[in-house]
Write an enzyme that holds these catalytic residues in place. Structure first.
Site, PDB file in Angstrom:
ATOM      1  N   ASP A 126       0.878  -1.166   0.000  1.00 13.09           N
ATOM      2  CA  ASP A 126       0.000   0.000   0.000  1.00 13.09           C
ATOM      3  C   ASP A 126       0.916   1.217   0.000  1.00 13.09           C
ATOM      4  OD1 ASP A 126      -1.651   2.132   0.510  1.00 13.09           O
ATOM      5  OD2 ASP A 126      -2.625   1.256   2.278  1.00 13.09           O
ATOM      6  N   GLN A 136     -10.705  17.035  -2.905  1.00 11.72           N
ATOM      7  CA  GLN A 136     -10.194  16.281  -4.055  1.00 11.72           C
ATOM      8  C   GLN A 136      -8.693  16.523  -4.231  1.00 11.72           C
ATOM      9  OE1 GLN A 136     -12.275  16.238  -7.760  1.00 11.72           O
ATOM     10  NE2 GLN A 136     -14.297  16.506  -6.850  1.00 11.72           N
ATOM     11  N   SER A 144       0.641  11.183 -16.818  1.00  9.16           N
ATOM     12  CA  SER A 144      -0.501  11.379 -17.705  1.00  9.16           C
ATOM     13  C   SER A 144      -0.316  12.645 -18.513  1.00  9.16           C
ATOM     14  CB  SER A 144      -1.779  11.504 -16.871  1.00  9.16           C
ATOM     15  OG  SER A 144      -2.860  11.949 -17.670  1.00  9.16           O
ATOM     16  N   TYR A 195      -6.160  16.169 -10.387  1.00  6.68           N
ATOM     17  CA  TYR A 195      -5.466  15.032 -11.011  1.00  6.68           C
ATOM     18  C   TYR A 195      -4.328  15.547 -11.900  1.00  6.68           C
ATOM     19  CZ  TYR A 195      -4.720  10.703 -13.645  1.00  6.68           C
ATOM     20  OH  TYR A 195      -4.157   9.597 -14.215  1.00  6.68           O
ATOM     21  N   GLY A 196      -4.620  16.582 -12.683  1.00  8.06           N
ATOM     22  CA  GLY A 196      -3.602  17.158 -13.564  1.00  8.06           C
ATOM     23  C   GLY A 196      -2.398  17.663 -12.789  1.00  8.06           C
ATOM     24  N   VAL A 249      -7.162   5.050 -21.211  1.00  9.02           N
ATOM     25  CA  VAL A 249      -7.359   3.597 -21.133  1.00  9.02           C
ATOM     26  C   VAL A 249      -8.664   3.289 -20.412  1.00  9.02           C
ATOM     27  CG1 VAL A 249      -6.360   1.457 -20.228  1.00  9.02           C
ATOM     28  CG2 VAL A 249      -4.856   3.250 -21.116  1.00  9.02           C
ATOM     29  N   ARG A 250      -9.371   2.281 -20.915  1.00  5.30           N
ATOM     30  CA  ARG A 250     -10.631   1.850 -20.290  1.00  5.30           C
ATOM     31  C   ARG A 250     -10.336   1.109 -18.983  1.00  5.30           C
ATOM     32  NH1 ARG A 250     -11.452   0.728 -25.642  1.00  5.30           N
ATOM     33  NH2 ARG A 250     -10.954  -1.488 -25.468  1.00  5.30           N
TER      34      ARG A 250
END
Length: 276
Positions: A62, A105, A139, A193-194, A230-231
């Site tokens: 973890d 977030q 990413s 996230y960015g 990606v899925r």
């Protein structure tokens, strides 16, 4: 102590991480470790691969738990003398429609995607063996976040002399600015996230520079990459790439041939170095 080579993938019981493990099982001449926070889920993923005729090993890991990270580090150092391939894939993202306040977030996303990944790297990078390969799953969102930052912030994230301490300070400042509701005014984009992936790509550049300075003869290559859209459970079903297609660039970087000098300290997408 085993003389076998070893590849370790964090956050790999499903999605992209599992696809990376699957590809390594087929292509890598060594032991491949699937890791997950949850032992039962990790064991189930190893069984699913076995049903495909593929042999992966499991270790609990973890990345947000320092004790778990250090325990894993000590096991791999003791059993193998270190690791040959380290792929940091563990990460989270809130859904676009999620109504959780942006400040929360930001804190939660950066905790895993930046701070925990950094902590894990600081434990594991010293045990990466000569000729090793380090791949941080970043990413294109990080590049987009970079372009959306103020010119002052962009200059720091792009600079060749930014230190890890300065980067950590900037990531902490982003979280603080979101809590004060002033992040936009202070030059930050509206994507937690960015920013987390912007931080991770910048961290990778710093790590690569440090490896070159501190271990110049060891031939370790350290890169960040974008797997593409990606899925997965994280990104949803509309994404164009399958997890196996998303694994192509991370695995390419993990298996760069012995003696290769580049890419190193780069951000790579579709096997191509991207401008930063």
């Amino acid at each position: 102590m085993s003389s076998r080579k070893i590849a370790l993938v964090s956050g790999s019981n499903k999605g992209l991480g599992l696809a990376i493990v699957r590809a390594l099982c087929k292509q890598y001449d060594g032991d491949v470790y699937l890791t997950a926070r949850d032992v039962a889920r990790g064991a189930a993923a190893v069984e699913a691969l076995r049903a495909e005729g593929l042999s992966a090993l499991f270790h609990q890991l973890d990345v947000t738990d320092p004790t778990s990270v250090r325990t894993a580090r000590d096991v791999f150092r003791g059993q193998y003398g270190g690791v040959d391939v380290l792929i940091c894939n563990a990460g989270i993202a809130f859904k676009v429609a999620d109504t959780t306040p942006f400040a929360i977030q930001a804190e939660v996303t950066l905790k895993t995607n930046f701070f925990a990944t950094r902590d894990m790297c600081n434990e594991f990078l010293p045990i990466v063996k000569p000729g090793g390969r380090v791949v941080n799953i970043s990413s294109m969102s990080g590049s987009m976040a970079l372009h959306a930052c103020s010119p002052e912030l962009q200059a720091r994230f792009r600079s060749d002399d930014i230190t890890e301490e300065e980067l950590v300070g900037l990531m902490e400042r982003f979280v603080k600015d979101t809590q004060e509701g002033s992040h936009s005014k202070k030059g930050w984009p509206n994507s937690a996230y960015g920013v987390s992936k912007l931080g991770l790509t910048t961290l990778t550049r710093i790590q690569a520079r440090r490896l070159t300075e501190e271990r110049p003869g060891d031939g370790i290559l350290c890169n960040a990459c974008c797997p593409g859209w990606v899925r997965t459970d994280m990104t949803g079903s509309k994404a164009p790439k399958s997890p196996d297609e998303g694994a192509v660039t991370p695995v390419y970087l993990a298996l760069l041939p012995a003696g290769a000098k580049e890419p190193h300290g780069q951000f790579v997408s579709d096997k191509e170095v991207q401008p930063w």
